[in-house]
Design a protein around this motif. Sequence first.
Motif, PDB file in Angstrom:
ATOM      1  N   LYS A 105      13.212   8.666 -12.696  1.00 30.74           N
ATOM      2  CA  LYS A 105      11.518   8.524 -13.048  1.00 30.74           C
ATOM      3  C   LYS A 105      10.859   8.941 -11.974  1.00 30.74           C
ATOM      4  CE  LYS A 105      12.314   5.650 -16.586  1.00 30.74           C
ATOM      5  NZ  LYS A 105      11.532   5.728 -17.819  1.00 30.74           N
ATOM      6  N   ASN A 106      11.398   9.368 -10.790  1.00 30.84           N
ATOM      7  CA  ASN A 106      10.890   9.887  -9.863  1.00 30.84           C
ATOM      8  C   ASN A 106       9.554   8.872  -9.164  1.00 30.84           C
ATOM      9  OD1 ASN A 106      10.290  11.605  -7.706  1.00 30.84           O
ATOM     10  ND2 ASN A 106       8.676  12.800  -8.479  1.00 30.84           N
ATOM     11  N   GLN A 107      10.232   7.713  -9.114  1.00 32.51           N
ATOM     12  CA  GLN A 107       9.222   6.420  -8.486  1.00 32.51           C
ATOM     13  C   GLN A 107       9.888   5.552  -8.095  1.00 32.51           C
ATOM     14  OE1 GLN A 107       6.576   5.048 -11.816  1.00 32.51           O
ATOM     15  NE2 GLN A 107       8.437   4.287 -12.932  1.00 32.51           N
ATOM     16  N   GLN A 159       1.662   9.779  -5.244  1.00 33.29           N
ATOM     17  CA  GLN A 159       2.197  11.203  -4.386  1.00 33.29           C
ATOM     18  C   GLN A 159       3.269  11.761  -5.216  1.00 33.29           C
ATOM     19  OE1 GLN A 159       0.519  13.113  -1.774  1.00 33.29           O
ATOM     20  NE2 GLN A 159      -1.225  11.143  -2.432  1.00 33.29           N
ATOM     21  N   LEU A 160       4.285  10.992  -5.755  1.00 27.64           N
ATOM     22  CA  LEU A 160       5.447  11.583  -6.332  1.00 27.64           C
ATOM     23  C   LEU A 160       4.984  11.861  -7.831  1.00 27.64           C
ATOM     24  CD1 LEU A 160       8.178   8.791  -5.494  1.00 27.64           C
ATOM     25  CD2 LEU A 160       7.963  11.194  -4.753  1.00 27.64           C
ATOM     26  N   ARG A 161       3.932  11.193  -8.589  1.00 30.53           N
ATOM     27  CA  ARG A 161       3.475  11.417  -9.747  1.00 30.53           C
ATOM     28  C   ARG A 161       2.954  12.742  -9.800  1.00 30.53           C
ATOM     29  NH1 ARG A 161      -0.603   7.311 -11.263  1.00 30.53           N
ATOM     30  NH2 ARG A 161      -1.846   8.916 -10.407  1.00 30.53           N
ATOM     31  N   ASP A 162       1.976  12.794  -8.707  1.00 32.16           N
ATOM     32  CA  ASP A 162       1.165  13.757  -8.894  1.00 32.16           C
ATOM     33  C   ASP A 162       1.533  15.156  -7.972  1.00 32.16           C
ATOM     34  OD1 ASP A 162      -0.702  12.116 -10.234  1.00 32.16           O
ATOM     35  OD2 ASP A 162      -2.075  11.639  -8.671  1.00 32.16           O
ATOM     36  N   PHE A 163       2.291  15.136  -6.924  1.00 31.27           N
ATOM     37  CA  PHE A 163       2.615  16.215  -6.205  1.00 31.27           C
ATOM     38  C   PHE A 163       3.785  16.638  -5.957  1.00 31.27           C
ATOM     39  CE2 PHE A 163      -1.564  14.263  -5.065  1.00 31.27           C
ATOM     40  CZ  PHE A 163      -2.593  15.303  -5.397  1.00 31.27           C
ATOM     41  N   TYR A 164       4.653  15.594  -5.977  1.00 31.07           N
ATOM     42  CA  TYR A 164       6.084  16.040  -5.476  1.00 31.07           C
ATOM     43  C   TYR A 164       7.266  15.685  -6.425  1.00 31.07           C
ATOM     44  CZ  TYR A 164       3.712  16.080  -1.160  1.00 31.07           C
ATOM     45  OH  TYR A 164       2.711  16.485  -0.240  1.00 31.07           O
ATOM     46  N   PRO A 165       8.036  16.692  -6.686  1.00 26.47           N
ATOM     47  CA  PRO A 165       9.369  16.619  -7.852  1.00 26.47           C
ATOM     48  C   PRO A 165      10.251  15.603  -7.179  1.00 26.47           C
ATOM     49  CG  PRO A 165       9.427  18.583  -6.585  1.00 26.47           C
ATOM     50  CD  PRO A 165       8.327  18.040  -6.014  1.00 26.47           C
ATOM     51  N   ASP A 166      10.525  15.221  -5.999  1.00 26.89           N
ATOM     52  CA  ASP A 166      11.326  14.322  -5.724  1.00 26.89           C
ATOM     53  C   ASP A 166      10.840  13.628  -4.192  1.00 26.89           C
ATOM     54  OD1 ASP A 166      12.433  15.966  -3.747  1.00 26.89           O
ATOM     55  OD2 ASP A 166      13.405  16.812  -5.194  1.00 26.89           O
ATOM     56  N   LEU A 167      11.550  12.783  -4.001  1.00 24.03           N
ATOM     57  CA  LEU A 167      11.579  11.889  -2.679  1.00 24.03           C
ATOM     58  C   LEU A 167      11.599  13.002  -1.455  1.00 24.03           C
ATOM     59  CD1 LEU A 167      10.672   9.155  -1.497  1.00 24.03           C
ATOM     60  CD2 LEU A 167      12.843   8.383  -1.483  1.00 24.03           C
ATOM     61  N   MET A 224       0.852  -1.184   0.102  1.00 23.88           N
ATOM     62  CA  MET A 224      -0.002   0.062  -0.247  1.00 23.88           C
ATOM     63  C   MET A 224       0.863   1.262  -0.108  1.00 23.88           C
ATOM     64  SD  MET A 224      -3.001  -0.972  -0.121  1.00 23.88           S
ATOM     65  CE  MET A 224      -3.975   0.439   0.270  1.00 23.88           C
ATOM     66  N   CYS A 225       2.074   1.006   0.642  1.00 24.17           N
ATOM     67  CA  CYS A 225       2.868   2.123   0.677  1.00 24.17           C
ATOM     68  C   CYS A 225       3.441   2.572  -0.590  1.00 24.17           C
ATOM     69  CB  CYS A 225       4.138   1.984   1.737  1.00 24.17           C
ATOM     70  SG  CYS A 225       5.371   2.859   1.871  1.00 24.17           S
ATOM     71  N   LEU A 226       3.874   1.550  -1.189  1.00 22.55           N
ATOM     72  CA  LEU A 226       4.655   1.603  -2.633  1.00 22.55           C
ATOM     73  C   LEU A 226       3.229   2.631  -3.355  1.00 22.55           C
ATOM     74  CD1 LEU A 226       6.469   0.805  -4.888  1.00 22.55           C
ATOM     75  CD2 LEU A 226       5.250  -1.213  -5.198  1.00 22.55           C
ATOM     76  N   SER A 227       2.079   2.066  -3.650  1.00 24.18           N
ATOM     77  CA  SER A 227       1.192   2.698  -4.419  1.00 24.18           C
ATOM     78  C   SER A 227       0.873   4.009  -3.950  1.00 24.18           C
ATOM     79  CB  SER A 227      -0.091   1.798  -4.172  1.00 24.18           C
ATOM     80  OG  SER A 227      -1.292   2.406  -5.130  1.00 24.18           O
ATOM     81  N   PHE A 228       0.883   4.377  -2.797  1.00 22.19           N
ATOM     82  CA  PHE A 228       0.654   5.731  -2.056  1.00 22.19           C
ATOM     83  C   PHE A 228       1.718   6.404  -2.673  1.00 22.19           C
ATOM     84  CE2 PHE A 228       1.059   8.754   1.049  1.00 22.19           C
ATOM     85  CZ  PHE A 228      -0.397   9.307   1.024  1.00 22.19           C
ATOM     86  N   VAL A 229       2.878   6.129  -2.274  1.00 19.56           N
ATOM     87  CA  VAL A 229       4.209   6.951  -2.302  1.00 19.56           C
ATOM     88  C   VAL A 229       4.170   7.230  -3.960  1.00 19.56           C
ATOM     89  CG1 VAL A 229       6.619   7.121  -2.594  1.00 19.56           C
ATOM     90  CG2 VAL A 229       5.370   6.526  -0.233  1.00 19.56           C
ATOM     91  N   ASN A 230       4.383   6.320  -4.786  1.00 19.61           N
ATOM     92  CA  ASN A 230       4.233   6.386  -6.353  1.00 19.61           C
ATOM     93  C   ASN A 230       3.280   7.309  -6.884  1.00 19.61           C
ATOM     94  OD1 ASN A 230       6.774   5.107  -6.646  1.00 19.61           O
ATOM     95  ND2 ASN A 230       5.926   3.274  -7.426  1.00 19.61           N
TER      96      ASN A 230
END
Length: 60
Positions: free
Chosen positions: A56-58, A19-27, A11-17
Amino acid sequence: MAGKIPNDPIMCLSFVNTQLRDFYPDLDELCSAFDTERSELEKKLQAVGYTYDREKNQFR
């Protein structure tokens, strides 16, 4: 952004990816927004076979 990163690794993987795709330029930005240690997040996802790809920011 208020909220919590899911504890379950998949769930963390899906959520984080997402968030990275939609809102954050990097980790680092994501970790700062969620008040999360980057090393702990990376460790959790590495345990299920995923590492952060900066270009890829993911997690892949």
